[in-house]
Design an enzyme around this catalytic site. Structure first.
Site, PDB file in Angstrom:
ATOM      1  N   ASN A  16      11.518  13.608  52.482  1.00  0.00           N
ATOM      2  CA  ASN A  16      12.472  14.696  52.016  1.00  0.00           C
ATOM      3  C   ASN A  16      13.603  14.358  51.285  1.00  0.00           C
ATOM      4  O   ASN A  16      13.985  14.864  50.271  1.00  0.00           O
ATOM      5  CB  ASN A  16      12.786  15.732  53.233  1.00  0.00           C
ATOM      6  CG  ASN A  16      11.634  16.689  53.464  1.00  0.00           C
ATOM      7  OD1 ASN A  16      11.535  17.591  52.570  1.00  0.00           O
ATOM      8  ND2 ASN A  16      10.976  16.310  54.713  1.00  0.00           N
ATOM      9  N   ASN A 109      18.906  22.895  56.973  1.00  0.00           N
ATOM     10  CA  ASN A 109      17.972  22.121  57.518  1.00  0.00           C
ATOM     11  C   ASN A 109      16.487  22.501  56.997  1.00  0.00           C
ATOM     12  O   ASN A 109      16.317  23.755  56.521  1.00  0.00           O
ATOM     13  CB  ASN A 109      18.183  22.301  59.186  1.00  0.00           C
ATOM     14  CG  ASN A 109      16.899  21.762  59.796  1.00  0.00           C
ATOM     15  OD1 ASN A 109      16.497  20.172  59.531  1.00  0.00           O
ATOM     16  ND2 ASN A 109      15.906  22.402  60.312  1.00  0.00           N
ATOM     17  N   HIS A 111      12.617  22.865  58.035  1.00  0.00           N
ATOM     18  CA  HIS A 111      12.037  22.993  59.015  1.00  0.00           C
ATOM     19  C   HIS A 111      10.216  23.033  58.607  1.00  0.00           C
ATOM     20  O   HIS A 111       9.877  23.941  57.779  1.00  0.00           O
ATOM     21  CB  HIS A 111      12.197  24.117  60.028  1.00  0.00           C
ATOM     22  CG  HIS A 111      11.409  24.140  61.189  1.00  0.00           C
ATOM     23  ND1 HIS A 111      11.448  23.017  62.267  1.00  0.00           N
ATOM     24  CD2 HIS A 111      10.385  24.829  61.519  1.00  0.00           C
ATOM     25  CE1 HIS A 111      10.742  23.387  63.195  1.00  0.00           C
ATOM     26  NE2 HIS A 111       9.941  24.535  63.062  1.00  0.00           N
TER      27      HIS A 111
HETATM   28  C1  GAR Z   1       9.610  16.674  57.979  1.00  0.00           C
HETATM   29  O1  GAR Z   1       8.262  17.396  57.912  1.00  0.00           O
HETATM   30  C2  GAR Z   1      10.632  17.994  58.397  1.00  0.00           C
HETATM   31  O2  GAR Z   1      10.285  19.178  58.076  1.00  0.00           O
HETATM   32  C3  GAR Z   1      10.502  17.581  60.105  1.00  0.00           C
HETATM   33  O3  GAR Z   1      10.395  16.247  60.000  1.00  0.00           O
HETATM   34  C4  GAR Z   1       9.735  15.655  59.109  1.00  0.00           C
HETATM   35  C5  GAR Z   1      10.629  14.461  58.283  1.00  0.00           C
HETATM   36  O4  GAR Z   1       9.837  13.817  57.351  1.00  0.00           O
HETATM   37  N1  GAR Z   1      11.780  18.107  60.605  1.00  0.00           N
HETATM   38  C6  GAR Z   1      11.657  18.609  61.563  1.00  0.00           C
HETATM   39  O5  GAR Z   1      10.475  18.893  62.281  1.00  0.00           O
HETATM   40  C7  GAR Z   1      13.089  19.251  62.186  1.00  0.00           C
HETATM   41  N2  GAR Z   1      12.802  20.238  63.159  1.00  0.00           N
HETATM   42  P1  GAR Z   1      10.469  12.779  56.392  1.00  0.00           P
HETATM   43  O6  GAR Z   1      11.453  11.912  57.013  1.00  0.00           O
HETATM   44  O7  GAR Z   1       9.352  11.950  55.639  1.00  0.00           O
HETATM   45  O8  GAR Z   1      11.457  13.725  55.653  1.00  0.00           O
END
Ligand code: GAR
Length: 204
Positions: A16, A109, A111
């Site tokens: 992200n 954020n 999600h």
């Molecule tokens: C993503 O899918 C994000 O939406 C989730 O963790 C992942 C991180 O991926 N976040 C949550 O679950 C927060 N509640 P990344 O480090 O590759 O961006």
């Protein structure tokens, strides 16, 4: 016009964060600039992405510290860098009510579900997709929202639906939700909120 000063909080691989960096290069994110990446883990892949793109980075370890110390460390960095918008991009910790209340409308954020489904305490990362598959939903997706003192409970900014396929595993679903929804929504939402911050600043 001076861009909104953005800090991105991460804990993991940082796909992200990469989407935000790419959006900055392509001009999708034009009202804000990522000036700092703060990681809760020393080995987060996101740190390398920040380094590769010349963005200042810092680690505030979440483990073996109290929540107060952890948040005080983050707050000090945010102050020092003049942060106006905090983007949680795969940040795996729930921020305290005090931390959040001190920054109304300034934390967003991403999600990996369509809130209010599969969200709140205990729902993060792969667990969200496991829960969606267990329940048997045919559509899931991603949500970008403001952060308030209720976990995943703040005002929704953007949502995008993603179809669940019959043979999906938590891993395949996670990848599709990330690529089709999160990586598109988060830069768009960061632009919307940055634009608003800049507008408010210049009308003062
Ligand atoms: C993503 O899918 C994000 O939406 C989730 O963790 C992942 C991180 O991926 N976040 C949550 O679950 C927060 N509640 P990344 O480090 O590759 O961006």
């Amino acid at each position: 016009m001076l861009k909104a000063n953005i800090s991105v909080l991460v804990s993991g691989s940082g796909t992200n964060l990469q989407a935000l960096i790419d959006a900055q290069s392509s001009g999708v994110l034009k009202s804000g600039e990522i000036r700092l990446v703060i990681s809760s883990a020393e080995d987060a892949g996101a740190l390398q992405r920040a380094k590769d793109n010349g963005i200042a980075r810092a680690v505030v370890p979440a483990k073996q510290t109290t929540r107060e110390e952890f948040e005080a460390g983050i707050s000090a960095l945010l102050e020092r860098h003049g942060t106006e918008l905090i983007v949680l991009a795969g940040f795996m910790y729930i921020l305290s009510a005090d931390f959040v209340k001190a920054r109304p409308g300034r934390i967003i954020n991403v999600h990996p579900s369509l809130i209010p489904a599969f969200c709140g305490k205990g729902f993060y990362g792969l667990r969200v997709h496991e829960a969606a598959l267990e329940y048997g939903v045919k559509v899931t997706g991603a949500t970008v929202h403001y952060v308030n003192e209720i976990p995943d409970g703040g005002e929704i900014i953007l949502q995008k639906a993603v179809r669940v396929k019959q043979n999906d595993t938590p891993e395949t679903l996670k990848k599709r939700v990330s690529e089709e929804a999160e990586h598109k929504l988060l830069p768009l939402a960061a632009e919307l909120v940055s634009r608003d911050i800049v507008r408010r600043r210049s009308s003062k």
